[in-house]
Design a protein around this motif. Structure first.
Motif, PDB file in Angstrom:
ATOM      1  N   MET A   1      37.025  58.544  55.039  1.00  0.00           N
ATOM      2  CA  MET A   1      38.121  58.795  54.139  1.00  0.00           C
ATOM      3  C   MET A   1      39.378  58.072  54.597  1.00  0.00           C
ATOM      4  N   GLY A   2      40.244  57.778  53.661  1.00  0.00           N
ATOM      5  CA  GLY A   2      41.487  57.121  54.008  1.00  0.00           C
ATOM      6  C   GLY A   2      41.371  55.615  54.095  1.00  0.00           C
ATOM      7  N   ARG A   3      40.189  55.099  53.854  1.00  0.00           N
ATOM      8  CA  ARG A   3      39.991  53.667  53.960  1.00  0.00           C
ATOM      9  C   ARG A   3      40.383  52.934  52.682  1.00  0.00           C
ATOM     10  N   GLY A   4      40.448  53.606  51.581  1.00  0.00           N
ATOM     11  CA  GLY A   4      40.777  52.980  50.302  1.00  0.00           C
ATOM     12  C   GLY A   4      42.149  52.340  50.290  1.00  0.00           C
ATOM     13  N   ARG A   5      43.128  53.025  50.847  1.00  0.00           N
ATOM     14  CA  ARG A   5      44.489  52.507  50.867  1.00  0.00           C
ATOM     15  C   ARG A   5      44.583  51.268  51.758  1.00  0.00           C
ATOM     16  N   ALA A   6      43.908  51.293  52.911  1.00  0.00           N
ATOM     17  CA  ALA A   6      43.924  50.151  53.823  1.00  0.00           C
ATOM     18  C   ALA A   6      43.231  48.941  53.185  1.00  0.00           C
ATOM     19  N   LYS A   7      42.124  49.197  52.510  1.00  0.00           N
ATOM     20  CA  LYS A   7      41.406  48.106  51.867  1.00  0.00           C
ATOM     21  C   LYS A   7      42.236  47.515  50.726  1.00  0.00           C
ATOM     22  N   ALA A   8      42.924  48.356  49.974  1.00  0.00           N
ATOM     23  CA  ALA A   8      43.774  47.877  48.886  1.00  0.00           C
ATOM     24  C   ALA A   8      44.902  47.000  49.430  1.00  0.00           C
ATOM     25  N   LYS A   9      45.459  47.393  50.565  1.00  0.00           N
ATOM     26  CA  LYS A   9      46.531  46.613  51.194  1.00  0.00           C
ATOM     27  C   LYS A   9      45.999  45.251  51.640  1.00  0.00           C
ATOM     28  N   GLN A  10      44.803  45.236  52.265  1.00  0.00           N
ATOM     29  CA  GLN A  10      44.199  43.982  52.700  1.00  0.00           C
ATOM     30  C   GLN A  10      43.905  43.073  51.511  1.00  0.00           C
ATOM     31  N   THR A  11      43.425  43.654  50.431  1.00  0.00           N
ATOM     32  CA  THR A  11      43.126  42.879  49.225  1.00  0.00           C
ATOM     33  C   THR A  11      44.408  42.281  48.656  1.00  0.00           C
ATOM     34  N   LYS A  12      45.473  43.047  48.658  1.00  0.00           N
ATOM     35  CA  LYS A  12      46.753  42.572  48.142  1.00  0.00           C
ATOM     36  C   LYS A  12      47.273  41.409  48.980  1.00  0.00           C
ATOM     37  N   VAL A  13      47.215  41.559  50.291  1.00  0.00           N
ATOM     38  CA  VAL A  13      47.694  40.504  51.190  1.00  0.00           C
ATOM     39  C   VAL A  13      46.843  39.247  51.032  1.00  0.00           C
ATOM     40  N   ALA A  14      45.522  39.416  50.955  1.00  0.00           N
ATOM     41  CA  ALA A  14      44.627  38.269  50.794  1.00  0.00           C
ATOM     42  C   ALA A  14      44.904  37.539  49.488  1.00  0.00           C
ATOM     43  N   ARG A  15      45.144  38.280  48.433  1.00  0.00           N
ATOM     44  CA  ARG A  15      45.428  37.675  47.128  1.00  0.00           C
ATOM     45  C   ARG A  15      46.737  36.896  47.168  1.00  0.00           C
ATOM     46  N   GLU A  16      47.759  37.456  47.834  1.00  0.00           N
ATOM     47  CA  GLU A  16      49.040  36.757  47.950  1.00  0.00           C
ATOM     48  C   GLU A  16      48.887  35.458  48.730  1.00  0.00           C
ATOM     49  N   LEU A  17      48.114  35.494  49.811  1.00  0.00           N
ATOM     50  CA  LEU A  17      47.898  34.284  50.601  1.00  0.00           C
ATOM     51  C   LEU A  17      47.108  33.240  49.826  1.00  0.00           C
TER      52      LEU A  17
END
Length: 71
Positions: A1-17
């Motif tokens: 649990m709690g991994r959804g927010r971290a994964k969403a943040k990583q996805t956002k950063v990857a998309r920006e890069l």
């Protein structure tokens, strides 16, 4: 649990890069890459005392502790 927010943040950063490249100082990059072709420091001399000049590899010098015993 709690991994959804971290994964969403990583996805956002990857998309920006991926889609938004930062401003690059190309002149500074060109200066860095051009540099001088020859280094003033000889790195070979720094590690000369650690080099083993013996070409033979002695099996009994450094036994492999993870190797399977031979039968």
């Amino acid at each position: 649990m709690g991994r959804g927010r971290a994964k969403a943040k990583q996805t956002k950063v990857a998309r920006e890069l991926k889609y938004h490249s930062p401003n690059t100082d190309l002149t500074a990059l060109q200066r860095e890459l051009a540099g001088s072709g020859k280094s003033e420091h000889n790195f070979d001399d720094d590690y000369k005392e650690y080099v083993d000049d013996d070409d033979e590899d002695h099996a009994d010098d450094d036994p492999d502790t993870w190797a399977r015993p031979t039968r």
